[in-house]
Design an enzyme around this catalytic site. Structure first.
Site, PDB file in Angstrom:
ATOM      1  N   GLN A   1      14.849   0.868   5.305  1.00  0.00           N
ATOM      2  CA  GLN A   1      13.690   1.148   6.115  1.00  0.00           C
ATOM      3  C   GLN A   1      13.173  -0.204   6.420  1.00  0.00           C
ATOM      4  O   GLN A   1      12.660  -0.586   7.613  1.00  0.00           O
ATOM      5  CB  GLN A   1      12.692   1.913   5.325  1.00  0.00           C
ATOM      6  CG  GLN A   1      11.323   2.340   6.075  1.00  0.00           C
ATOM      7  CD  GLN A   1      10.454   3.305   5.522  1.00  0.00           C
ATOM      8  OE1 GLN A   1      10.627   3.650   4.266  1.00  0.00           O
ATOM      9  NE2 GLN A   1       9.360   3.546   6.163  1.00  0.00           N
TER      10      GLN A   1
ATOM     11  N   PRO B   1       0.737   0.066  12.014  1.00  0.00           N
ATOM     12  CA  PRO B   1       1.086   0.001  13.261  1.00  0.00           C
ATOM     13  C   PRO B   1       1.963   1.526  13.602  1.00  0.00           C
ATOM     14  O   PRO B   1       1.943   1.824  14.881  1.00  0.00           O
ATOM     15  CB  PRO B   1       2.119  -0.998  13.209  1.00  0.00           C
ATOM     16  CG  PRO B   1       2.577  -1.063  11.681  1.00  0.00           C
ATOM     17  CD  PRO B   1       1.408  -0.951  10.898  1.00  0.00           C
TER      18      PRO B   1
ATOM     19  N   GLN C   1      -8.447  -7.869   8.728  1.00  0.00           N
ATOM     20  CA  GLN C   1      -7.230  -6.757   8.634  1.00  0.00           C
ATOM     21  C   GLN C   1      -7.829  -5.502   9.054  1.00  0.00           C
ATOM     22  O   GLN C   1      -8.042  -4.528   8.331  1.00  0.00           O
ATOM     23  CB  GLN C   1      -6.962  -6.707   7.160  1.00  0.00           C
ATOM     24  CG  GLN C   1      -5.741  -5.960   7.077  1.00  0.00           C
ATOM     25  CD  GLN C   1      -5.042  -6.103   5.757  1.00  0.00           C
ATOM     26  OE1 GLN C   1      -4.725  -5.248   4.889  1.00  0.00           O
ATOM     27  NE2 GLN C   1      -4.631  -7.291   5.248  1.00  0.00           N
TER      28      GLN C   1
ATOM     29  N   TYR D   1      -4.799  -0.860  -4.773  1.00  0.00           N
ATOM     30  CA  TYR D   1      -3.639  -0.168  -4.622  1.00  0.00           C
ATOM     31  C   TYR D   1      -3.117   0.099  -5.931  1.00  0.00           C
ATOM     32  O   TYR D   1      -2.622  -0.687  -6.984  1.00  0.00           O
ATOM     33  CB  TYR D   1      -2.609  -1.150  -3.843  1.00  0.00           C
ATOM     34  CG  TYR D   1      -2.870  -1.450  -2.459  1.00  0.00           C
ATOM     35  CD1 TYR D   1      -3.995  -0.658  -1.736  1.00  0.00           C
ATOM     36  CD2 TYR D   1      -2.362  -2.512  -1.843  1.00  0.00           C
ATOM     37  CE1 TYR D   1      -4.408  -1.099  -0.676  1.00  0.00           C
ATOM     38  CE2 TYR D   1      -2.800  -2.620  -0.517  1.00  0.00           C
ATOM     39  CZ  TYR D   1      -3.856  -1.945   0.159  1.00  0.00           C
ATOM     40  OH  TYR D   1      -4.133  -2.257   1.268  1.00  0.00           O
TER      41      TYR D   1
ATOM     42  N   TRP E   1      -2.854  -3.444  10.125  1.00  0.00           N
ATOM     43  CA  TRP E   1      -2.287  -2.575   9.534  1.00  0.00           C
ATOM     44  C   TRP E   1      -2.133  -1.148  10.136  1.00  0.00           C
ATOM     45  O   TRP E   1      -2.758  -0.856  10.992  1.00  0.00           O
ATOM     46  CB  TRP E   1      -2.911  -2.320   8.030  1.00  0.00           C
ATOM     47  CG  TRP E   1      -4.439  -1.811   8.116  1.00  0.00           C
ATOM     48  CD1 TRP E   1      -5.315  -2.407   8.396  1.00  0.00           C
ATOM     49  CD2 TRP E   1      -4.716  -0.347   7.969  1.00  0.00           C
ATOM     50  NE1 TRP E   1      -6.800  -1.611   8.300  1.00  0.00           N
ATOM     51  CE2 TRP E   1      -6.232  -0.373   8.113  1.00  0.00           C
ATOM     52  CE3 TRP E   1      -4.211   0.699   7.670  1.00  0.00           C
ATOM     53  CZ2 TRP E   1      -6.867   0.789   8.119  1.00  0.00           C
ATOM     54  CZ3 TRP E   1      -4.797   1.907   7.554  1.00  0.00           C
ATOM     55  CH2 TRP E   1      -6.287   1.818   7.770  1.00  0.00           C
TER      56      TRP E   1
ATOM     57  N   TRP F   1       0.895  -1.305  -0.114  1.00  0.00           N
ATOM     58  CA  TRP F   1       0.064   0.062   0.195  1.00  0.00           C
ATOM     59  C   TRP F   1       1.006   1.237   0.072  1.00  0.00           C
ATOM     60  O   TRP F   1       1.803   1.291   0.849  1.00  0.00           O
ATOM     61  CB  TRP F   1      -0.884   0.165   1.263  1.00  0.00           C
ATOM     62  CG  TRP F   1      -2.192   1.088   1.351  1.00  0.00           C
ATOM     63  CD1 TRP F   1      -2.593   1.794   0.302  1.00  0.00           C
ATOM     64  CD2 TRP F   1      -2.086   2.087   2.293  1.00  0.00           C
ATOM     65  NE1 TRP F   1      -3.234   2.804   0.511  1.00  0.00           N
ATOM     66  CE2 TRP F   1      -3.124   3.018   1.872  1.00  0.00           C
ATOM     67  CE3 TRP F   1      -1.634   2.094   3.582  1.00  0.00           C
ATOM     68  CZ2 TRP F   1      -3.596   3.982   2.791  1.00  0.00           C
ATOM     69  CZ3 TRP F   1      -2.286   2.720   4.453  1.00  0.00           C
ATOM     70  CH2 TRP F   1      -3.155   3.775   4.127  1.00  0.00           C
TER      71      TRP F   1
ATOM     72  N   GLU G   1      15.288  -1.513   9.202  1.00  0.00           N
ATOM     73  CA  GLU G   1      14.955  -0.980  10.607  1.00  0.00           C
ATOM     74  C   GLU G   1      13.706  -1.457  11.143  1.00  0.00           C
ATOM     75  O   GLU G   1      13.750  -1.664  12.224  1.00  0.00           O
ATOM     76  CB  GLU G   1      14.757   0.726  10.361  1.00  0.00           C
ATOM     77  CG  GLU G   1      16.169   1.350  10.267  1.00  0.00           C
ATOM     78  CD  GLU G   1      17.164   1.245  11.250  1.00  0.00           C
ATOM     79  OE1 GLU G   1      16.561   1.703  12.562  1.00  0.00           O
ATOM     80  OE2 GLU G   1      18.358   0.768  11.399  1.00  0.00           O
ATOM     81  N   ASN G   2      12.739  -1.645  10.246  1.00  0.00           N
ATOM     82  CA  ASN G   2      11.447  -2.214  10.438  1.00  0.00           C
ATOM     83  C   ASN G   2      11.581  -3.546  11.361  1.00  0.00           C
ATOM     84  O   ASN G   2      10.859  -3.933  12.359  1.00  0.00           O
ATOM     85  CB  ASN G   2      10.420  -2.394   9.730  1.00  0.00           C
ATOM     86  CG  ASN G   2       9.641  -0.864   9.130  1.00  0.00           C
ATOM     87  OD1 ASN G   2       9.945   0.052  10.057  1.00  0.00           O
ATOM     88  ND2 ASN G   2       9.423  -0.786   8.045  1.00  0.00           N
TER      89      ASN G   2
ATOM     90  N   ALA H   1       0.779   4.457  12.756  1.00  0.00           N
ATOM     91  CA  ALA H   1      -0.423   5.653  12.644  1.00  0.00           C
ATOM     92  C   ALA H   1      -0.077   6.817  11.485  1.00  0.00           C
ATOM     93  O   ALA H   1       0.251   7.618  11.893  1.00  0.00           O
ATOM     94  CB  ALA H   1      -0.421   6.382  13.865  1.00  0.00           C
TER      95      ALA H   1
END
Length: 312
Positions: A285, A207, A176, A54, A205, A21, A288-289, A209
């Site tokens: 990224q 997480p 979801q 999407y 989905w 997304w 990191e996640n 915000a």
């Protein structure tokens, strides 16, 4: 990486998953998308989430080019049906659109089946009975293995379970929902009876915000940030939320992790969360996640109590 059963179902999904997304076919090209998926897979991610809406289908087409490099049995791939086009029958959860939308998604994904198929939103114009019967037909036809919902109320889901039982249809397996530190009630309270009575799984989905829980807005809105591009997000960024995020960022620093990693790890701790869908626009990224898994181990009861004090 931990692999969780999707509710009571036998299929297992990685505790962290990867969604397309806002990225595939929109903000990143195929090569970057490929590298991000590869990085996620190498971290143990097996669940990759998509939807017909999407990038107006382009996201599925981009993913199709990437998944060919993997053994199909190693992947759990989902898509979601609701917004397929502009025609009167190109949207919603009618039998017609669910079947046609699913077939069109499979064409774009260049797959014989998806593992998980979601009804992307509730459809007040279609009887839930019709939707349940259509999804049962799709599963029995082999176009998907499990079906679920996204952002359905507990009452709507209970209706689906009751109809499935009455007509001997395959019931929904997963939901979801949006879930993060500022959006908790549905996952933690509203669905409580569904976990216990039906073994509902969740693939949550947002997480972070929409980026607020990364801490990047703590001192203002950076140039070219998502908040600057999408004005609807601005109303979500209240001073009260910012003050809480600042305190949470300080706590994350004490724990030796980033604010984003703390926010994702907080979701992982919930035993009713089967998997947390993450997104990324760069390989860095992704890396990191994925460190949120390490951060999860630091979330003792004492730390969770501190987080609740800040949030409440």
């Amino acid at each position: 990486m931990q692999y969780n059963r999707l509710g009571k179902a036998g299929i297992k999904v990685s505790e962290l998953s990867f969604g397309s997304w806002l990225t595939f076919g929109k903000h990143i090209n195929v090569e970057v998308a490929k590298n991000c998926m590869r990085a996620a897979f190498e971290h143990g991610v097996n669940f990759f989430d998509n939807a017909e809406v999407y990038a107006r289908g382009l996201s599925e087409s981009v993913m199709a080019q990437i998944v060919k490099e993997y053994r199909r049995e190693d992947l759990v791939i989902s898509t979601k049906i609701f917004w397929g086009g502009e025609g009167p029958n190109d949207k919603g959860l009618s039998w017609k659109h669910l079947v046609e939308g699913t077939k069109n998604s499979l064409k774009r994904l260049d797959l014989e089946y998806v593992d998980l198929l979601f009804c992307h939103r509730p459809d007040p114009e279609t009887p839930i009975e019709e939707t349940v019967r259509a999804m049962d037909h799709i599963i029995r036809s082999g176009w998907a293995f499990y079906w679920g919902t996204s952002e359905w109320s507990a009452d709507e889901l209970q209706q689906a379970y009751d109809i499935a039982e009455k007509y001997h249809c395959i019931p929904p397996t997963m939901e979801q929902p949006q879930y993060h530190m500022f959006h908790r009630e549905r996952v933690e309270e509203e669905y409580a009876s569904l976990y216990e009575n039906h073994g509902l799984g969740t693939t949550i989905w947002s997480p972070l915000a929409s980026g607020i829980l990364t801490g990047k807005y703590n001192e203002g809105i950076p140039e070219n940030s998502r908040l600057q591009r999408e004005s609807w997000l601005a109303k979500e960024l209240t001073e009260d939320k910012l003050e809480r995020v600042r305190k949470l960022t300080s706590l994350a620093g004490d724990l030796g992790c980033s604010m984003a990693q703390l926010a994702i790890a907080w979701c992982l701790v919930n035993p009713n969360v089967s998997t947390v869908i993450t997104g990324a626009t760069s390989v860095e990224q992704v890396h990191e996640n994925m460190k949120a898994i390490e951060a999860k181990e630091k979330l003792t009861k004492e730390v969770m109590d501190k987080i609740d004090e800040i949030l409440n």
